[in-house]
Design a protein around this motif. Structure first.
Motif, PDB file in Angstrom:
ATOM      1  N   ALA A   1       0.833  -1.239   0.069  1.00 39.10           N
ATOM      2  CA  ALA A   1       0.110   0.102  -0.297  1.00 39.10           C
ATOM      3  C   ALA A   1       0.697   1.358   0.101  1.00 39.10           C
ATOM      4  CB  ALA A   1      -1.121  -0.134   1.624  1.00 39.10           C
ATOM      5  N   GLY A   2       0.735   2.105  -0.752  1.00 40.10           N
ATOM      6  CA  GLY A   2       1.130   3.577  -0.419  1.00 40.10           C
ATOM      7  C   GLY A   2       0.355   4.995   0.383  1.00 40.10           C
ATOM      8  N   CYS A   3       0.433   5.766   0.086  1.00 46.32           N
ATOM      9  CA  CYS A   3       0.019   6.947   0.682  1.00 46.32           C
ATOM     10  C   CYS A   3      -1.310   8.196   0.141  1.00 46.32           C
ATOM     11  CB  CYS A   3       1.110   8.077   1.585  1.00 46.32           C
ATOM     12  SG  CYS A   3       1.972   7.091   2.193  1.00 46.32           S
ATOM     13  N   ASP A   4      -0.917   7.879  -0.768  1.00 39.24           N
ATOM     14  CA  ASP A   4      -2.100   8.976  -1.658  1.00 39.24           C
ATOM     15  C   ASP A   4      -3.745   8.298  -1.058  1.00 39.24           C
ATOM     16  OD1 ASP A   4      -0.521   9.046  -3.257  1.00 39.24           O
ATOM     17  OD2 ASP A   4      -0.956   8.376  -5.180  1.00 39.24           O
TER      18      ASP A   4
ATOM     19  N   VAL B   1       0.653  16.197   2.415  1.00 39.05           N
ATOM     20  CA  VAL B   1      -0.280  15.957   2.981  1.00 39.05           C
ATOM     21  C   VAL B   1       0.178  16.673   4.360  1.00 39.05           C
ATOM     22  CG1 VAL B   1      -2.845  14.897   4.030  1.00 39.05           C
ATOM     23  CG2 VAL B   1      -1.516  14.305   2.079  1.00 39.05           C
ATOM     24  N   TRP B   2      -0.716  17.990   4.410  1.00 32.95           N
ATOM     25  CA  TRP B   2      -0.476  18.179   5.966  1.00 32.95           C
ATOM     26  C   TRP B   2      -1.958  18.891   6.732  1.00 32.95           C
ATOM     27  CZ3 TRP B   2       2.754  23.865   4.494  1.00 32.95           C
ATOM     28  CH2 TRP B   2       3.655  23.397   4.141  1.00 32.95           C
ATOM     29  N   PHE B   3      -1.069  18.089   8.400  1.00 30.83           N
ATOM     30  CA  PHE B   3      -2.302  18.466   9.117  1.00 30.83           C
ATOM     31  C   PHE B   3      -1.842  18.988  10.185  1.00 30.83           C
ATOM     32  CE2 PHE B   3      -2.894  13.999   7.168  1.00 30.83           C
ATOM     33  CZ  PHE B   3      -4.252  14.051   6.894  1.00 30.83           C
TER      34      PHE B   3
ATOM     35  N   LEU C   1       6.247  10.695   7.339  1.00 35.21           N
ATOM     36  CA  LEU C   1       6.113  11.439   7.946  1.00 35.21           C
ATOM     37  C   LEU C   1       7.177  12.371   8.769  1.00 35.21           C
ATOM     38  CD1 LEU C   1       3.652  12.033   9.595  1.00 35.21           C
ATOM     39  CD2 LEU C   1       3.209  10.477  11.623  1.00 35.21           C
ATOM     40  N   ASP C   2       7.001  13.752   9.595  1.00 31.68           N
ATOM     41  CA  ASP C   2       7.318  14.122  10.792  1.00 31.68           C
ATOM     42  C   ASP C   2       6.662  15.064  10.975  1.00 31.68           C
ATOM     43  OD1 ASP C   2       9.925  14.231   8.852  1.00 31.68           O
ATOM     44  OD2 ASP C   2       9.885  15.838   8.764  1.00 31.68           O
ATOM     45  N   TYR C   3       6.690  14.395  12.042  1.00 30.46           N
ATOM     46  CA  TYR C   3       5.433  15.369  12.945  1.00 30.46           C
ATOM     47  C   TYR C   3       5.904  16.142  14.383  1.00 30.46           C
ATOM     48  CZ  TYR C   3       1.732  14.249  16.440  1.00 30.46           C
ATOM     49  OH  TYR C   3       0.580  14.366  18.338  1.00 30.46           O
ATOM     50  N   ALA C   4       5.507  17.187  15.043  1.00 35.10           N
ATOM     51  CA  ALA C   4       6.231  18.344  15.689  1.00 35.10           C
ATOM     52  C   ALA C   4       4.953  18.979  16.961  1.00 35.10           C
ATOM     53  CB  ALA C   4       6.996  19.430  15.301  1.00 35.10           C
TER      54      ALA C   4
ATOM     55  N   VAL D   1       2.980  14.661   5.841  1.00 32.07           N
ATOM     56  CA  VAL D   1       3.556  13.068   4.932  1.00 32.07           C
ATOM     57  C   VAL D   1       3.541  13.876   3.113  1.00 32.07           C
ATOM     58  CG1 VAL D   1       2.405  11.524   4.223  1.00 32.07           C
ATOM     59  CG2 VAL D   1       1.591  12.658   6.474  1.00 32.07           C
ATOM     60  N   ASP D   2       5.003  12.909   3.351  1.00 33.48           N
ATOM     61  CA  ASP D   2       5.756  13.092   1.859  1.00 33.48           C
ATOM     62  C   ASP D   2       5.043  12.048   1.465  1.00 33.48           C
ATOM     63  OD1 ASP D   2       7.249  12.540  -0.458  1.00 33.48           O
ATOM     64  OD2 ASP D   2       8.896  14.105   0.880  1.00 33.48           O
ATOM     65  N   LEU D   3       3.980  11.461   0.382  1.00 27.37           N
ATOM     66  CA  LEU D   3       3.146  10.948  -0.611  1.00 27.37           C
ATOM     67  C   LEU D   3       4.142   9.927  -1.163  1.00 27.37           C
ATOM     68  CD1 LEU D   3       0.363  12.754  -1.138  1.00 27.37           C
ATOM     69  CD2 LEU D   3       0.488  11.514   1.010  1.00 27.37           C
ATOM     70  N   ALA D   4       5.968  10.425  -1.914  1.00 27.23           N
ATOM     71  CA  ALA D   4       6.544  10.057  -2.893  1.00 27.23           C
ATOM     72  C   ALA D   4       7.059   8.842  -1.690  1.00 27.23           C
ATOM     73  CB  ALA D   4       7.369  11.033  -3.724  1.00 27.23           C
TER      74      ALA D   4
END
Length: 514
Positions: A319-322, A372-374, A426-429, A419-422
């Motif tokens: 599975a990917g992240c799209d 994708v940013w949250f 994930l970077d979380y701060a 999240v970098d989809l490629a």
């Protein structure tokens, strides 16, 4: 041990006894001819066959005797603690030694050294606390904060110590509350966290339509007649004789599981209590799945049957992240634990920070192409802070205390996930603040400082999302009270800057798409 006679053997014994007494033959038996003389006294009936002697009860298990664990490294933490008392924390934030005032007459150098863990039912690492042989005048408290991995699949956690006879013992009055396992002692030696009954493995990743075997293991204990209030620990064994409730095995509460959450195969027979879990063809809606078994622990039956739970994460490596483009919200859970004490030529500091918070992140519609940013904040839960600073050059101290819910701002999100989809990384701060009291005492005169916040910031970098639909982990991260030199860190608010890394913090986090 005497064998109990089988029903067939008992019947054969009875027949043989009857034949020996003239009864039970195949031919017709002669009858006496009546006469006028008195008949002889009747022959007594044969005595019944003796009842089989019941098998003796098995003797109680012998306590496990193990060799002494070898050191794994030199001393990794130490503190000089005198009559005023003090605290020493292990670098992994698992074990803490809390010495009350009056326990020591003179200053002692208390040290922690990691050692091989030989304890039956061990969870995680073991520690050698020295100076060995020191007898405290007041009970010293040992606190163990188990990791998620140490708790998964385990019940009846205790802190055990190894005696000079090689036997591991724990206090029958030990406690496990508020997420912390505690015991008391008046001496130092080798210590380990242990569990009574375990479902192994407690956690694992399982690919789609792949299998994972699970086994119940008993690590029993019993009262030590020579040491009242102490329990001896036995060797761990797989056990198939204790009672299981009907349909005791379940997946996400479904007895035996089903095609949507995964299935369990196996049956209860004499021997190990085992099941084999097979993951479903598609990722389940609730993931990780909870494989549970209701089990009567023969050594801890005061509370009745216990439920053991293994958390199995079903993953799809292809599975990917799209799919995250269609997710509008992430549910956040965050736990932070940090203790540290240290000093330099400017003064000393002591930190104690604990947070248990939750919130949500909303997807940013302006996320750049390929990402994708949250963003959002921790909104509920509790944060506690206890910090103390003392100057080496002046009668000047600062005390920071806090206990309350996280603070939020309607226009300023304090937590962010990128999240970098490629790469599916994930970077979380973020930052989790709380309203705090800052009290400065200079030359004996206290006054409130204008600062009214405290908290802890953090950063997780490059977490791999591939194959997962829920994200999270438990990590130790370097705590930095000065310039940030690491890509991943925690950073508590501080009135003092210390160069480099100042201890480590335990961070447990999860992001679940909604």
């Amino acid at each position: 041990m005497n064998a109990r006679p089988t029903p067939l053997l008992s019947a054969l014994l009875a027949a043989a006894l009857l034949q020996a007494c003239g009864g039970g033959g195949d031919g017709e038996q002669p009858t006496a001819t009546p006469t006028s003389t008195p008949s002889p006294a009747p022959t007594p009936a044969p005595s019944p066959a003796p009842a089989p002697v019941p098998a003796p009860s098995p003797p109680p298990p012998a306590p496990a005797v193990t060799t002494i664990g070898a050191p794994l490294s030199p001393v990794v933490a130490s503190a000089r603690i005198g009559a005023a008392g003090g605290r020493l924390d292990a670098p992994d934030y698992g074990l803490a030694v809390v010495v009350p005032a009056g326990a020591f007459d003179s200053e002692q150098l208390v040290t922690l050294q990691p050692i091989e863990n030989k304890a039956p039912g061990a969870r995680g690492g073991a520690w050698r606390i020295q100076p060995e042989g020191t007898q405290a005048k007041k009970p010293i408290t040992l606190e163990w904060l188990p990791t998620a991995a140490e708790r998964n699949g385990a019940k009846h956690l205790r802190i055990a110590t190894q005696g000079a006879d090689g036997i591991w013992r724990s206090a029958a009055s030990g406690t496990d509350s508020d997420g912390v396992v505690r015991t008391t002692t008046t001496h130092f030696s080798d210590w380990s966290l242990v569990a009574g009954v375990q479902l192994r493995p407690g956690a694992a990743d399982v690919g789609l339509q792949q299998t994972q075997d699970l086994t119940v293991m008993i690590c029993g204990r019993g009262s030590d007649a020579a040491l009242p209030g102490q329990d001896q620990h036995f060797s761990c064994e797989v056990d198939g004789t204790a009672a299981l409730a009907t349909d005791a095995w379940a997946v996400n509460g479904v007895a035996g599981g089903n095609a949507a959450v995964g299935t369990l195969t196996g049956s209860n027979t004499i021997g190990p209590l085992k099941r084999s879990y097979r993951a479903p063809a598609e990722l389940p809606a609730q993931n990780p799945v909870a494989v549970s078994v209701t089990y009567q622990d023969p050594f801890d039956n005061v509370d009745g049957p216990v439920q053991l739970v293994a958390n199995l994460t079903v993953i799809d490596p292809q599975a990917g992240c799209d799919w995250l483009k269609g997710v509008n919200q992430l549910k956040v859970e965050l736990e932070q634990d940090y203790h540290w004490a240290g000093a330099d030529d400017q003064g000393s500091a002591r930190y104690a920070h604990r947070a248990r918070v939750a919130g949500k992140l909303q997807r940013d519609p302006l996320s750049p192409v390929g990402q994708v940013w949250f963003a959002g904040s921790a909104e509920t839960g509790s944060i506690s802070v206890d910090q103390f600073y003392s100057s080496a050059h002046a009668p000047d101290t600062v005390q920071v205390t806090a206990q309350g819910a996280p603070l939020t701002h309607p226009d300023v999100p304090l937590l962010r996930a990128f999240v970098d989809l490629a790469t599916c990384k994930l970077d979380y701060a973020g930052y989790v603040p709380v309203s705090a009291r800052h009290l400065r005492t200079y030359k004996g005169v206290p006054h409130e400082m204008e600062a009214n916040l405290s908290g802890l910031s953090f950063r997780i970098s490059g977490y791999a999302l591939a194959g997962r639909r829920a994200f999270g982990e438990e990590r130790l991260l370097p705590a930095e009270l000065g310039p940030r030199i690491n890509t991943e860190f925690v950073d508590p608010d501080s009135h003092r800057e210390f160069d480099g890394v100042s201890g480590s913090a335990r961070l447990r986090w999860s992001l679940v798409p909604q």
